[in-house]
Design a protein around this motif. Sequence first.
Motif, short mmCIF file in Angstrom:
data_model
loop_
_atom_site.label_atom_id
_atom_site.label_comp_id
_atom_site.label_asym_id
_atom_site.label_seq_id
_atom_site.Cartn_x
_atom_site.Cartn_y
_atom_site.Cartn_z
N GLU A 70 13.69 132.32 28.21
CA GLU A 70 13.63 131.92 26.80
C GLU A 70 14.88 132.33 26.04
N ASP A 79 14.97 124.36 22.73
CA ASP A 79 13.63 124.73 22.30
C ASP A 79 12.98 125.66 23.33
N GLU A 80 12.62 126.86 22.88
CA GLU A 80 12.01 127.83 23.79
C GLU A 80 10.61 127.43 24.21
N GLU A 81 10.03 126.46 23.50
CA GLU A 81 8.69 125.98 23.86
C GLU A 81 8.73 124.88 24.92
N GLY A 82 9.92 124.56 25.39
CA GLY A 82 10.04 123.53 26.40
C GLY A 82 9.51 123.98 27.75
N ALA A 83 9.38 123.02 28.66
CA ALA A 83 8.92 123.30 30.02
C ALA A 83 10.11 123.72 30.87
N THR A 112 7.86 128.92 31.85
CA THR A 112 7.30 128.84 30.50
C THR A 112 6.01 128.01 30.58
N ARG A 113 5.23 128.07 29.53
CA ARG A 113 3.99 127.28 29.45
C ARG A 113 3.16 127.46 30.72
N GLU A 116 -0.39 125.98 31.50
CA GLU A 116 -0.57 124.53 31.62
C GLU A 116 -0.42 124.08 33.06
N TYR A 170 14.46 121.71 33.08
CA TYR A 170 14.03 122.03 31.73
C TYR A 170 13.81 120.74 30.95
N PRO A 172 12.58 119.80 26.82
CA PRO A 172 12.02 120.19 25.52
C PRO A 172 10.80 119.34 25.21
N PRO A 173 9.94 119.79 24.32
CA PRO A 173 8.75 119.00 23.99
C PRO A 173 9.13 117.59 23.56
#
Length: 316
Positions: A70, A79-83, A112-113, A116, A170, A172-173
């Motif tokens: 991250e 985006d740190e919320e990306g996969a 990350t995530r 899911e 990687y 991003p959303p």
Amino acid sequence: LRLDFGHERFLGNRPLILNAAAMDDDYMTEPLAYRLYGDAGVDASATRFVRVQRNGEFWGLFIDVEPVDEDYLARRGLDEEGALYKAVGIASNLSRLDGTAYAYQTQYEKKTRTAEPYDDLIAFIEGLYTAADPERYLEESLEVESFARYLAVTNLACVWDAIQHNYYLYRPPGGKWRVIPWDLDHAWGEWEWVYYYGDTYPLLMGHEDHRFAGVWYTWNKLWTVFLDVPRFRARYEEIIAGLLNGAFAEWTLFPRIEAYRAQIEATVALDEAAWPDSAEPLHAGPMRTMAEELPLLTQNASRRREYMAGILGVTL
């Protein structure tokens, strides 16, 4: 060696990834390779040489490689919320996996995530097989220019084991996938203390029809689909041509090698004395000092440049 500092930071990172430089006879394979990716416009980890003392005594020379996490994403405005997935298995070559011999969960590590499922990655891979218009599919799902640059450097620098693993994916959303280089200890055409520069690593290495030594897993589905699109292959070759008279030219590489040598030479002498090749059971081939290895590295870079220029018809 991974040092984790929890929520604290040391030298700017929470974890430190320290690779033992003694396993690399020239001591600079990874720093040179990561820098080449960066010069070509590819997001790549920063590196630095680290002298490690243990209880006040010299322990070794290590390469500090910036972790892909991250913090890495945040530093690059991603985006740190990306996969974020790490390709870790022998079959993480973006081919279909049926779970019988290999499963997605064992070949790709979620960074990350993590709660899911792997649906987004599986859907991307399925699209590589089923898209009626591969060019359009890649335009819509992949950072095409970034990947063309990644592939160009990977080929030029002969990164042997990036085909089936040793990279990050990687997305991003709601965005497009990109590939991030990782684990570059076999760059520059060297494998088991032998250097290669020519047809052993051809222009289309990693394509399903151009596997290394015919081994079943040494191809990549994304590489194959990408290189089969004429416009993308032309861009890939154009980038290589530019690098041959730029970031991959002797006047760029050789001063950098000399600067690294001057920076670490004194510490290398300590490291070579502390960790002699003769005492290393993992060594299976010729074993050389940095002074012996660097002329081989520079010679091979020149040979690779000349070979690729001949393939592409580039005037050096």
